[in-house]
Write a protein that holds these residues in place. Structure first.
Motif, PDB file in Angstrom:
ATOM      1  N   UNK A  20       0.822  -1.214   0.000  1.00 18.33           N
ATOM      2  CA  UNK A  20       0.000   0.000   0.000  1.00 18.33           C
ATOM      3  C   UNK A  20       0.852   1.259   0.000  1.00 18.33           C
ATOM      4  N   UNK A  21       2.052   1.189   0.576  1.00 19.49           N
ATOM      5  CA  UNK A  21       2.940   2.359   0.576  1.00 19.49           C
ATOM      6  C   UNK A  21       3.405   2.654  -0.849  1.00 19.49           C
ATOM      7  N   UNK A  22       3.714   1.615  -1.605  1.00 22.11           N
ATOM      8  CA  UNK A  22       4.080   1.800  -3.007  1.00 22.11           C
ATOM      9  C   UNK A  22       5.530   2.128  -3.251  1.00 22.11           C
ATOM     10  N   UNK A  23       6.200   2.781  -2.294  1.00 20.90           N
ATOM     11  CA  UNK A  23       7.608   3.134  -2.439  1.00 20.90           C
ATOM     12  C   UNK A  23       8.460   2.378  -1.448  1.00 20.90           C
ATOM     13  N   UNK A  24       9.655   1.947  -1.856  1.00 19.58           N
ATOM     14  CA  UNK A  24      10.553   1.213  -0.976  1.00 19.58           C
ATOM     15  C   UNK A  24      11.991   1.549  -1.311  1.00 19.58           C
ATOM     16  N   UNK A  25      12.781   1.772  -0.282  1.00 20.19           N
ATOM     17  CA  UNK A  25      14.207   1.996  -0.483  1.00 20.19           C
ATOM     18  C   UNK A  25      14.966   1.187   0.573  1.00 20.19           C
ATOM     19  N   UNK A  26      16.030   0.536   0.126  1.00 18.85           N
ATOM     20  CA  UNK A  26      16.865  -0.263   1.020  1.00 18.85           C
ATOM     21  C   UNK A  26      18.159   0.521   1.263  1.00 18.85           C
ATOM     22  N   UNK A  31      15.063  -0.838   5.857  1.00 18.88           N
ATOM     23  CA  UNK A  31      14.135  -0.981   4.741  1.00 18.88           C
ATOM     24  C   UNK A  31      13.031   0.026   5.027  1.00 18.88           C
ATOM     25  N   UNK A  32      12.898   1.020   4.157  1.00 20.66           N
ATOM     26  CA  UNK A  32      11.936   2.098   4.374  1.00 20.66           C
ATOM     27  C   UNK A  32      10.832   2.007   3.326  1.00 20.66           C
ATOM     28  N   UNK A  33       9.587   1.933   3.789  1.00 20.38           N
ATOM     29  CA  UNK A  33       8.429   1.930   2.896  1.00 20.38           C
ATOM     30  C   UNK A  33       7.716   3.275   3.023  1.00 20.38           C
ATOM     31  N   UNK A  34       7.434   3.908   1.905  1.00 22.64           N
ATOM     32  CA  UNK A  34       6.846   5.247   1.900  1.00 22.64           C
ATOM     33  C   UNK A  34       5.868   5.338   0.731  1.00 22.64           C
ATOM     34  N   UNK A  35       5.118   6.421   0.666  1.00 23.53           N
ATOM     35  CA  UNK A  35       4.147   6.591  -0.414  1.00 23.53           C
ATOM     36  C   UNK A  35       4.859   6.804  -1.750  1.00 23.53           C
ATOM     37  N   UNK A  36       4.360   6.121  -2.767  1.00 26.79           N
ATOM     38  CA  UNK A  36       5.014   6.160  -4.083  1.00 26.79           C
ATOM     39  C   UNK A  36       5.078   7.561  -4.669  1.00 26.79           C
ATOM     40  N   UNK A  68      18.327  -5.586  10.483  1.00 26.94           N
ATOM     41  CA  UNK A  68      17.920  -4.358   9.816  1.00 26.94           C
ATOM     42  C   UNK A  68      16.620  -3.838  10.447  1.00 26.94           C
ATOM     43  N   UNK A  69      16.411  -2.555  10.377  1.00 24.12           N
ATOM     44  CA  UNK A  69      15.211  -1.938  10.946  1.00 24.12           C
ATOM     45  C   UNK A  69      14.221  -1.652   9.816  1.00 24.12           C
ATOM     46  N   UNK A  70      12.956  -2.017  10.028  1.00 22.24           N
ATOM     47  CA  UNK A  70      11.901  -1.697   9.077  1.00 22.24           C
ATOM     48  C   UNK A  70      11.210  -0.405   9.481  1.00 22.24           C
ATOM     49  N   UNK A  71      11.051   0.511   8.539  1.00 21.91           N
ATOM     50  CA  UNK A  71      10.400   1.791   8.824  1.00 21.91           C
ATOM     51  C   UNK A  71       9.247   2.010   7.857  1.00 21.91           C
ATOM     52  N   UNK A  72       8.046   2.218   8.400  1.00 22.78           N
ATOM     53  CA  UNK A  72       6.857   2.481   7.597  1.00 22.78           C
ATOM     54  C   UNK A  72       6.490   3.955   7.777  1.00 22.78           C
ATOM     55  N   UNK A  73       6.586   4.722   6.705  1.00 28.20           N
ATOM     56  CA  UNK A  73       6.320   6.162   6.766  1.00 28.20           C
ATOM     57  C   UNK A  73       5.004   6.444   6.051  1.00 28.20           C
ATOM     58  N   UNK A  92       6.755   2.044  17.892  1.00 26.17           N
ATOM     59  CA  UNK A  92       7.777   1.090  17.479  1.00 26.17           C
ATOM     60  C   UNK A  92       7.308  -0.305  17.876  1.00 26.17           C
ATOM     61  N   UNK A  93       7.768  -1.302  17.155  1.00 24.83           N
ATOM     62  CA  UNK A  93       7.524  -2.698  17.490  1.00 24.83           C
ATOM     63  C   UNK A  93       8.893  -3.338  17.716  1.00 24.83           C
ATOM     64  N   UNK A  94       9.400  -3.316  18.971  1.00 28.27           N
ATOM     65  CA  UNK A  94      10.744  -3.857  19.233  1.00 28.27           C
ATOM     66  C   UNK A  94      10.883  -5.317  18.842  1.00 28.27           C
ATOM     67  N   UNK A  95       9.798  -6.091  19.001  1.00 23.45           N
ATOM     68  CA  UNK A  95       9.840  -7.512  18.689  1.00 23.45           C
ATOM     69  C   UNK A  95      10.210  -7.740  17.223  1.00 23.45           C
ATOM     70  N   UNK A  96       9.654  -6.931  16.337  1.00 20.05           N
ATOM     71  CA  UNK A  96       9.918  -7.075  14.904  1.00 20.05           C
ATOM     72  C   UNK A  96      10.981  -6.110  14.396  1.00 20.05           C
ATOM     73  N   UNK A  97      11.444  -5.210  15.254  1.00 17.89           N
ATOM     74  CA  UNK A  97      12.433  -4.245  14.810  1.00 17.89           C
ATOM     75  C   UNK A  97      11.867  -3.291  13.783  1.00 17.89           C
ATOM     76  N   UNK A  98      10.654  -2.750  14.073  1.00 17.30           N
ATOM     77  CA  UNK A  98       9.974  -1.874  13.128  1.00 17.30           C
ATOM     78  C   UNK A  98       9.513  -0.597  13.813  1.00 17.30           C
ATOM     79  N   UNK A  99       9.422   0.470  13.024  1.00 16.28           N
ATOM     80  CA  UNK A  99       8.878   1.733  13.510  1.00 16.28           C
ATOM     81  C   UNK A  99       7.817   2.217  12.522  1.00 16.28           C
TER      82      UNK A  99
END
Length: 347
Positions: A20-26, A31-36, A68-73, A92-99
């Motif tokens: 749904x974010x459409x954009x991804x950069x490693x 790993x950052x997911x953002x709006x396309x 690696x940390x996953x970031x959903x913007x 943040x979700x420390x268990x999954x290493x995500x923000x």
């Protein structure tokens, strides 16, 4: 209906949110997911901000994450709520290493704080990556994202609380008292206390105490003794009169458990102002009085003053301003505003 379970938000998987974010950069560490639709220059700023904060957070905490940390913007609160169920809060979700963040803002105001939660998972209770102590869990994030936001650093704000007899004891905010106490006090004090422990005893001990909240065992002293050392340190920080006033204004707001239902208060407030805008003054006053009965803050009294002013009742307006001057913190902007309104009324 199960064929549309993602669209209906019945069963949302991580891959659905990523798509749904459409954009991804490693990047090197994310790993950052953002709006396309995000422009390339904004994506670059997003990447630079993440990588810079990775270095500030890991340097302060003294750890290198093992994953690696996953970031959903998300572009805004509505989009984030639609996909995660939480709009206003950034988490943040420390268990999954995500923000999970709101807005591709540069620099992002809470990126460092949420990243501290994700990185501290490496020395938290495994496999969950958290601390048993709420005060250490939030305190370490505040201590890591150490900035002066205009109100002063957490040390300076805690010194102001100490000067105004508002500083909670460490024993309280290290446990469930963190939530029972007033939230701004708990977050700020916990951040200052953890930063103090790290500065005086080293981050290695802070990391050791973090998972199970074993402060006394790790530092070899009762919490009360560490609390006294922290307060003695804060007492050496100069607190200007303006900072004391700001502390009284900010840190006397009631906690979550001390407040009436926020939605009910908002409804009463909106009903009253809506009636006043339509010049139905008596009905507006009735709504404002109902609001005042369940809300001890100055806001409903201020609303009643405006209704009395609209009704051209100077005696009533004057008595409400006198009440406001008793309720507002002396020297605060709203206290001065009430004084000016009283002068205008007299004129």
């Amino acid at each position: 209906a199960l064929g549309f379970r993602q669209e209906l938000r019945i069963d949302v998987r991580r891959s659905d949110v990523q798509a749904a974010r459409g954009g991804h950069v490693r990047t090197e560490h994310f790993d950052i997911w953002y709006d396309a639709g995000l422009k390339p220059d904004r994506v670059k700023l997003l990447v630079d901000d993440h990588e810079f904060r990775w270095h500030t957070v890991t340097s302060y905490l003294g750890v290198t994450p093992t994953r690696r940390i996953g970031s959903f913007v998300f572009p805004d609160e509505a989009s984030k709520k639609r996909w995660t169920g939480a709009g206003g809060t950034q988490v943040a979700n420390p268990f999954r290493g995500e923000i999970y963040l709101n807005g591709a803002i540069y620099p992002h105001p809470v990126l460092e704080h949420e990243l501290a939660h994700a990185v501290s998972a490496d020395f938290g209770i495994q496999p969950f990556g958290v601390s048993k102590s709420v005060g250490l869990l939030e305190g370490i994030a505040v201590a890591t994202s150490w900035h002066d936001t205009g109100r002063g650093t957490p040390h300076e704000q805690s010194a102001a609380m100490l000067a105004e007899n508002l500083l909670p004891p460490a024993e309280s905010f290290l446990g469930l008292g963190f939530w029972a106490g007033r939230q701004a006090r708990s977050y700020t004090a916990a951040g200052s206390f953890v930063r103090f422990l790290g500065e005086r005893y080293g981050m290695e001990k802070v990391r050791a105490a973090y998972p199970w909240g074993r402060v006394e065992k790790t530092f070899g002293k009762p919490v009360a003794e560490l609390d006294a050392e922290w307060r003695a340190f804060l007492a050496t920080i100069p607190v200007p009169a303006a900072k004391k006033t700001a502390a009284r204004e900010r840190f006397t707001q009631p906690s979550l458990f001390e407040r009436p239902c926020a939605r009910e208060l908002a409804r009463l407030e909106e009903d009253g102002w809506s009636l006043l805008r339509r010049n139905r003054v008596e009905e507006a006053e009735t709504a404002f009085e109902a609001w005042r009965r369940v809300d001890e803050r100055p806001e409903p009294v201020r609303a009643l003053f405006h209704a009395a002013k609209r009704r051209k009742d100077p005696a009533r307006a004057g008595s409400l301003l006198a009440k406001l001057l008793e309720m507002e913190i002396e020297g605060s902007p709203m206290w001065w505003r009430a004084r000016i309104q009283r002068a205008e009324l007299a004129w």
